[in-house]
Design a protein around this motif. Structure first.
Motif, PDB file in Angstrom:
ATOM      1  N   ALA A 258       0.834  -1.207   0.000  1.00  0.00           N
ATOM      2  CA  ALA A 258       0.000   0.000   0.000  1.00  0.00           C
ATOM      3  C   ALA A 258       0.871   1.259   0.000  1.00  0.00           C
ATOM      4  O   ALA A 258       0.550   2.232  -0.686  1.00  0.00           O
ATOM      5  CB  ALA A 258      -0.921   0.003   1.216  1.00  0.00           C
ATOM      6  N   PHE A 259       1.971   1.221   0.744  1.00  0.00           N
ATOM      7  CA  PHE A 259       2.886   2.367   0.763  1.00  0.00           C
ATOM      8  C   PHE A 259       3.487   2.606  -0.619  1.00  0.00           C
ATOM      9  O   PHE A 259       3.569   3.751  -1.080  1.00  0.00           O
ATOM     10  CB  PHE A 259       4.005   2.134   1.784  1.00  0.00           C
ATOM     11  CG  PHE A 259       5.091   3.162   1.709  1.00  0.00           C
ATOM     12  CD1 PHE A 259       4.899   4.438   2.216  1.00  0.00           C
ATOM     13  CD2 PHE A 259       6.304   2.857   1.110  1.00  0.00           C
ATOM     14  CE1 PHE A 259       5.891   5.400   2.128  1.00  0.00           C
ATOM     15  CE2 PHE A 259       7.301   3.811   1.017  1.00  0.00           C
ATOM     16  CZ  PHE A 259       7.101   5.078   1.531  1.00  0.00           C
TER      17      PHE A 259
ATOM     18  N   GLU B 158       2.234   1.736  -3.541  1.00  0.00           N
ATOM     19  CA  GLU B 158       1.190   2.224  -4.449  1.00  0.00           C
ATOM     20  C   GLU B 158       0.886   3.700  -4.198  1.00  0.00           C
ATOM     21  O   GLU B 158       0.724   4.479  -5.139  1.00  0.00           O
ATOM     22  CB  GLU B 158      -0.074   1.379  -4.302  1.00  0.00           C
ATOM     23  CG  GLU B 158       0.079  -0.018  -4.881  1.00  0.00           C
ATOM     24  CD  GLU B 158      -1.093  -0.928  -4.586  1.00  0.00           C
ATOM     25  OE1 GLU B 158      -1.954  -0.576  -3.741  1.00  0.00           O
ATOM     26  OE2 GLU B 158      -1.148  -2.000  -5.198  1.00  0.00           O
ATOM     27  N   ARG B 159       0.839   4.091  -2.938  1.00  0.00           N
ATOM     28  CA  ARG B 159       0.579   5.497  -2.589  1.00  0.00           C
ATOM     29  C   ARG B 159       1.736   6.388  -3.060  1.00  0.00           C
ATOM     30  O   ARG B 159       1.522   7.455  -3.636  1.00  0.00           O
ATOM     31  CB  ARG B 159       0.356   5.620  -1.078  1.00  0.00           C
ATOM     32  CG  ARG B 159      -0.212   6.935  -0.658  1.00  0.00           C
ATOM     33  CD  ARG B 159      -0.668   6.996   0.807  1.00  0.00           C
ATOM     34  NE  ARG B 159       0.101   6.232   1.760  1.00  0.00           N
ATOM     35  CZ  ARG B 159      -0.311   5.071   2.317  1.00  0.00           C
ATOM     36  NH1 ARG B 159      -1.481   4.565   1.990  1.00  0.00           N
ATOM     37  NH2 ARG B 159       0.439   4.439   3.180  1.00  0.00           N
TER      38      ARG B 159
ATOM     39  N   SER C  53       3.774   5.780  -5.493  1.00  0.00           N
ATOM     40  CA  SER C  53       3.720   5.830  -6.954  1.00  0.00           C
ATOM     41  C   SER C  53       2.674   6.825  -7.438  1.00  0.00           C
ATOM     42  O   SER C  53       2.913   7.570  -8.388  1.00  0.00           O
ATOM     43  CB  SER C  53       3.424   4.436  -7.520  1.00  0.00           C
ATOM     44  OG  SER C  53       3.310   4.500  -8.919  1.00  0.00           O
ATOM     45  N   ARG C  54       1.516   6.829  -6.787  1.00  0.00           N
ATOM     46  CA  ARG C  54       0.468   7.777  -7.177  1.00  0.00           C
ATOM     47  C   ARG C  54       0.916   9.221  -6.991  1.00  0.00           C
ATOM     48  O   ARG C  54       0.666  10.070  -7.838  1.00  0.00           O
ATOM     49  CB  ARG C  54      -0.817   7.515  -6.388  1.00  0.00           C
ATOM     50  CG  ARG C  54      -1.695   6.444  -7.012  1.00  0.00           C
ATOM     51  CD  ARG C  54      -3.089   6.454  -6.439  1.00  0.00           C
ATOM     52  NE  ARG C  54      -3.159   6.068  -5.043  1.00  0.00           N
ATOM     53  CZ  ARG C  54      -3.162   4.818  -4.601  1.00  0.00           C
ATOM     54  NH1 ARG C  54      -3.106   3.830  -5.451  1.00  0.00           N
ATOM     55  NH2 ARG C  54      -3.234   4.553  -3.327  1.00  0.00           N
ATOM     56  N   TRP C  55       1.579   9.511  -5.865  1.00  0.00           N
ATOM     57  CA  TRP C  55       2.035  10.879  -5.608  1.00  0.00           C
ATOM     58  C   TRP C  55       3.128  11.289  -6.588  1.00  0.00           C
ATOM     59  O   TRP C  55       3.117  12.413  -7.093  1.00  0.00           O
ATOM     60  CB  TRP C  55       2.518  11.025  -4.164  1.00  0.00           C
ATOM     61  CG  TRP C  55       1.380  11.233  -3.237  1.00  0.00           C
ATOM     62  CD1 TRP C  55       0.842  10.322  -2.372  1.00  0.00           C
ATOM     63  CD2 TRP C  55       0.588  12.416  -3.105  1.00  0.00           C
ATOM     64  NE1 TRP C  55      -0.230  10.870  -1.707  1.00  0.00           N
ATOM     65  CE2 TRP C  55      -0.398  12.157  -2.138  1.00  0.00           C
ATOM     66  CE3 TRP C  55       0.617  13.661  -3.700  1.00  0.00           C
ATOM     67  CZ2 TRP C  55      -1.340  13.098  -1.763  1.00  0.00           C
ATOM     68  CZ3 TRP C  55      -0.317  14.608  -3.326  1.00  0.00           C
ATOM     69  CH2 TRP C  55      -1.282  14.318  -2.365  1.00  0.00           C
TER      70      TRP C  55
ATOM     71  N   GLU D 275      -6.315   9.616  -9.630  1.00  0.00           N
ATOM     72  CA  GLU D 275      -5.090  10.346  -9.323  1.00  0.00           C
ATOM     73  C   GLU D 275      -5.344  11.795  -9.383  1.00  0.00           C
ATOM     74  O   GLU D 275      -5.291  12.537 -10.179  1.00  0.00           O
ATOM     75  CB  GLU D 275      -3.989   9.930 -10.298  1.00  0.00           C
ATOM     76  CG  GLU D 275      -3.700   8.466 -10.124  1.00  0.00           C
ATOM     77  CD  GLU D 275      -2.792   7.966 -11.228  1.00  0.00           C
ATOM     78  OE1 GLU D 275      -1.641   8.391 -11.289  1.00  0.00           O
ATOM     79  OE2 GLU D 275      -3.240   7.152 -12.011  1.00  0.00           O
TER      80      GLU D 275
END
Length: 175
Positions: free
Chosen positions: A3-4, A6-7, A9-11, A175
């Motif tokens: 989850a970290f 993925e988060r 990567s989104r930012w 996003e």
């Protein structure tokens, strides 16, 4: 951990999209201003002689920034899966193979980063400047190096998500 990643990567993708968007808008503004001032010069038969100094140079450096940022922002979506080789494979195995493939992009981003960082240091040491605008080349190389590092980082994140966790590379549309 997943989850970290993925988060993160989104930012990083959001930052890269903003940089790419701003660079493209600036590129278009420079191009429109250059074409407009040339047309105004011709229209007034030289009475109004405004010019956008260094427009070719500005456009080329803005294009560099927009391309590197866009590549970094969309690294997980940019690969074409050849169905002939992966047709019968389980989805988790496809994701792991894709993750291994993205390790190459992570290496590419790192090599670009190190090369551009070296170029930035050399340009700063030698006082290298751009041809038309006389801007120092060091900061230009540093920006390109940072964007290359983001490409490598996002590639590594998605390589880990695919190769280690076996999850899909697509990032959600929120996003």
């Amino acid at each position: 951990m997943q989850a970290f990643l993925e988060r993160a990567s989104r930012w990083l993708a959001l930052v890269c999209r903003v940089v790419a968007g701003l660079a493209l808008v600036a590129l278009l503004a420079v191009t429109i201003a250059d074409v407009g001032t040339r047309y105004l010069y011709r229209l007034t038969e030289g009475a109004i002689a405004l010019r956008v100094t260094g427009s070719v140079e500005l456009v080329s450096y803005l294009m560099l920034c927009s391309l590197l940022a866009a590549m970094a922002a969309n690294v997980e979506k940019s690969q074409v899966v050849v169905e002939a080789f992966s047709h019968g494979l389980a989805p988790a195995l496809k994701h792991r193979l894709h993750g291994l493939y993205l390790l190459g992009f992570a290496a590419l981003g790192l090599v670009l980063f190190l090369g551009l960082l070296d170029s930035a240091a050399a340009a700063t040491r030698h006082g290298e400047i751009t041809q038309d605008l006389r801007l120092p080349m060091g900061p230009i190389y540093q920006v390109a190096a940072t964007l290359s590092l983001l490409l490598g980082l996002r590639s590594l994140i998605h390589a880990l998500l695919g190769a280690v966790f076996g999850v899909a590379q697509e990032v959600s549309g929120g996003e």
